[in-house]
Design an enzyme around this catalytic site. Structure first.
Site, PDB file in Angstrom:
ATOM      1  N   ASN A  46     -31.501 -19.898   3.563  1.00 21.39           N
ATOM      2  CA  ASN A  46     -30.887 -21.039   4.438  1.00 21.39           C
ATOM      3  C   ASN A  46     -30.043 -22.045   3.287  1.00 21.39           C
ATOM      4  OD1 ASN A  46     -33.453 -21.942   3.384  1.00 21.39           O
ATOM      5  ND2 ASN A  46     -33.264 -23.723   4.633  1.00 21.39           N
ATOM      6  N   GLU A  48     -27.986 -25.328   3.260  1.00 26.21           N
ATOM      7  CA  GLU A  48     -27.939 -26.642   4.187  1.00 26.21           C
ATOM      8  C   GLU A  48     -26.347 -27.371   3.469  1.00 26.21           C
ATOM      9  OE1 GLU A  48     -31.483 -28.949   3.662  1.00 26.21           O
ATOM     10  OE2 GLU A  48     -32.273 -27.496   5.091  1.00 26.21           O
ATOM     11  N   CYS A  57     -28.950 -20.899   8.637  1.00 26.81           N
ATOM     12  CA  CYS A  57     -30.182 -20.425   8.528  1.00 26.81           C
ATOM     13  C   CYS A  57     -30.327 -19.165   7.731  1.00 26.81           C
ATOM     14  CB  CYS A  57     -30.984 -20.140   9.830  1.00 26.81           C
ATOM     15  SG  CYS A  57     -31.324 -21.618  10.819  1.00 26.81           S
ATOM     16  N   GLU A  59     -31.682 -16.474   8.430  1.00 30.48           N
ATOM     17  CA  GLU A  59     -31.865 -15.053   9.181  1.00 30.48           C
ATOM     18  C   GLU A  59     -30.205 -14.628   9.457  1.00 30.48           C
ATOM     19  OE1 GLU A  59     -33.588 -17.743   9.538  1.00 30.48           O
ATOM     20  OE2 GLU A  59     -35.158 -17.573  11.049  1.00 30.48           O
ATOM     21  N   CYS A  91     -34.939 -19.973  14.815  1.00 25.64           N
ATOM     22  CA  CYS A  91     -34.412 -21.065  15.728  1.00 25.64           C
ATOM     23  C   CYS A  91     -33.736 -20.158  16.754  1.00 25.64           C
ATOM     24  CB  CYS A  91     -33.504 -22.030  15.199  1.00 25.64           C
ATOM     25  SG  CYS A  91     -31.664 -21.336  14.634  1.00 25.64           S
ATOM     26  N   CYS A  94     -30.474 -18.337  15.705  1.00 22.34           N
ATOM     27  CA  CYS A  94     -30.847 -17.065  14.961  1.00 22.34           C
ATOM     28  C   CYS A  94     -31.139 -16.127  15.909  1.00 22.34           C
ATOM     29  CB  CYS A  94     -31.812 -17.235  13.737  1.00 22.34           C
ATOM     30  SG  CYS A  94     -31.130 -18.105  12.598  1.00 22.34           S
TER      31      CYS A  94
END
Ligand code: THU
Length: 136
Positions: A46, A48, A57, A59, A91, A94
């Site tokens: 991930n 940010e 993310c 994934e 999430c 994803c």
């Protein structure tokens, strides 16, 4: 179906990459490891941003890296976070992106730093995916 040893190894690869996450805001690091059909493993973390909504993310970063490397077909994905004892699943965004490239039977394993693991499939995480339903 992939054997247990291969899934175990994939989770270790997700664990090893997770420490490279850029997560200064949430302090929640995630690593993802994708097993491509040709046996290659592509990882992601991930990333940010101070504008929080721009966070990507692990994934989705792994999927984007794989596509750029020419791999669009996958056998499995493993997701690991060292910052939760319990497993944390992908999430919704994803799940949708995984569903673009993986049929429902593709195995997904996720784990945190504790002993519990979740072994599921893309189809369980994203049921009634019309993309693959229509292809049947
Ligand atoms: N995150 C992931 O990278 N993957 C998941 O499956 C769950 C959430 C990230 C996004 C954000 O950087 C941090 O974890 C906290 O939500």
């Amino acid at each position: 179906m992939l054997n247990k040893e291969r899934m175990d190894k994939l989770l270790i690869e997700a664990q090893q990459i997770a420490v490279k996450a850029y997560a200064p805001y949430s302090k929640f690091r995630v690593g993802a490891a994708l097993l491509c059909e040709d046996g290659t493993v592509i990882t992601g973390v991930n990333v940010e941003n101070r504008s929080f909504g721009l966070t990507i993310c692990a994934e989705r970063n792994a999927i984007c890296a794989a596509i750029a490397k020419g791999c669009q077909r996958f056998l499995a994905i493993a997701i690991y976070t060292p910052d939760s004892i319990e497993p944390v699943g992908p999430c919704g965004a994803c799940r949708q992106v995984l569903g673009e490239f993986m049929t429902g039977s593709i195995p997904v394993r996720f784990a945190g730093s504790g002993p519990n693991q979740v072994n599921t499939t893309v189809g369980e995480l994203l049921p009634f995916d019309s993309l693959h339903e229509l292809r049947k």
